[in-house]
Design an enzyme around this catalytic site. Structure first.
Site, PDB file in Angstrom:
ATOM      1  N   ASP A 212       0.819  -1.209  -0.043  1.00 40.27           N
ATOM      2  CA  ASP A 212      -0.164  -0.049   0.024  1.00 40.27           C
ATOM      3  C   ASP A 212       0.926   1.183   0.194  1.00 40.27           C
ATOM      4  O   ASP A 212       1.383   1.631   1.029  1.00 40.27           O
ATOM      5  CB  ASP A 212      -1.030  -0.146   1.081  1.00 40.27           C
ATOM      6  CG  ASP A 212      -1.786   1.042   1.384  1.00 40.27           C
ATOM      7  OD1 ASP A 212      -2.291   1.778   0.349  1.00 40.27           O
ATOM      8  OD2 ASP A 212      -2.075   1.637   2.421  1.00 40.27           O
TER       9      ASP A 212
ATOM     10  N   ASP B 252      -1.989   1.008   7.316  1.00 47.29           N
ATOM     11  CA  ASP B 252      -1.314   0.969   5.975  1.00 47.29           C
ATOM     12  C   ASP B 252      -0.757  -0.610   6.036  1.00 47.29           C
ATOM     13  O   ASP B 252      -0.841  -1.098   4.718  1.00 47.29           O
ATOM     14  CB  ASP B 252      -0.127   1.694   5.977  1.00 47.29           C
ATOM     15  CG  ASP B 252      -0.371   3.256   6.085  1.00 47.29           C
ATOM     16  OD1 ASP B 252      -0.780   3.842   5.251  1.00 47.29           O
ATOM     17  OD2 ASP B 252      -0.515   3.790   7.190  1.00 47.29           O
TER      18      ASP B 252
ATOM     19  N   GLU C 244      -1.506  -1.399  -4.731  1.00 47.04           N
ATOM     20  CA  GLU C 244      -2.924  -1.010  -4.778  1.00 47.04           C
ATOM     21  C   GLU C 244      -2.640   0.068  -5.836  1.00 47.04           C
ATOM     22  O   GLU C 244      -1.793   1.011  -5.661  1.00 47.04           O
ATOM     23  CB  GLU C 244      -3.286  -0.561  -3.426  1.00 47.04           C
ATOM     24  CG  GLU C 244      -4.646   0.347  -3.280  1.00 47.04           C
ATOM     25  CD  GLU C 244      -5.140   0.600  -2.074  1.00 47.04           C
ATOM     26  OE1 GLU C 244      -6.259   1.135  -1.846  1.00 47.04           O
ATOM     27  OE2 GLU C 244      -4.511   0.396  -1.041  1.00 47.04           O
TER      28      GLU C 244
END
Length: 166
Positions: A7, A141, A68
């Site tokens: 991420d 995160d 992502e």
């Protein structure tokens, strides 16, 4: 199969390393965040992110990596810095022989919860349950990165089954 989910962000980049066996059982190997210092220049922060990510990749030697996709909201400045971090992450993966696969936030939510519009808490709870963790992974995160990795494992497993049927 060992996979790293990422991420990306400039201040914090979450990562999660998972592994599956031949029966599809998932083992959590590592997760956390790569943090860069606010008082550094943007280019110094990106270099720091790169160097720390390479250490994680070399430590765990994942076979595959998932990132992502950038979700563009209203803040253009944030979107640009996240885009730069994504570029660094993708470069780091490629330089280590891992072609990154990208997933949108909705694809990740759907894979983890079965609902593409799930909220953050629902995703985090499902990550905890799917990985049989004692608590919800923190910070957010890291939990998000684990969700990316879960999404990729589900997708890769599905793709493999399709190939076996052909």
């Amino acid at each position: 199969m060992r996979v790293i989910g990422i991420d990306p962000g400039t201040a914090l980049t979450g990562y999660g390393v998972l592994e599956t066996d031949e029966h599809g059982s998932i083992t959590t190997l590592d997760y956390g965040v790569i943090e860069t210092l606010k008082d550094r220049t943007p280019s110094e922060r990106l270099l720091d992110l790169y160097n720390k990510l390479i250490k994680v990749i070399q430590l765990h030697r994942p076979a595959q990596g998932a990132v992502e996709k950038l979700f563009f909201q209203k803040n253009v400045k944030t979107a640009l810095s996240v885009g730069q971090a994504r570029g660094v992450v993708m470069l780091g993966l490629e330089q280590n022989g891992i072609t990154p696969v990208e997933y949108t936030p909705n694809e990740i939510k759907l894979a983890v919860t079965g609902y593409g519009a799930a909220d953050k808490k629902q995703v985090q709870k499902m990550v905890q349950m799917l990985l049989k963790l004692d608590s919800i992974p923190t910070p957010d995160d890291a939990a998000d990165a684990l969700a990316v990795a879960i999404c990729h494992l589900h997708s890769a497993s599905f793709q493999q089954r399709i190939q076996e049927q052909l």
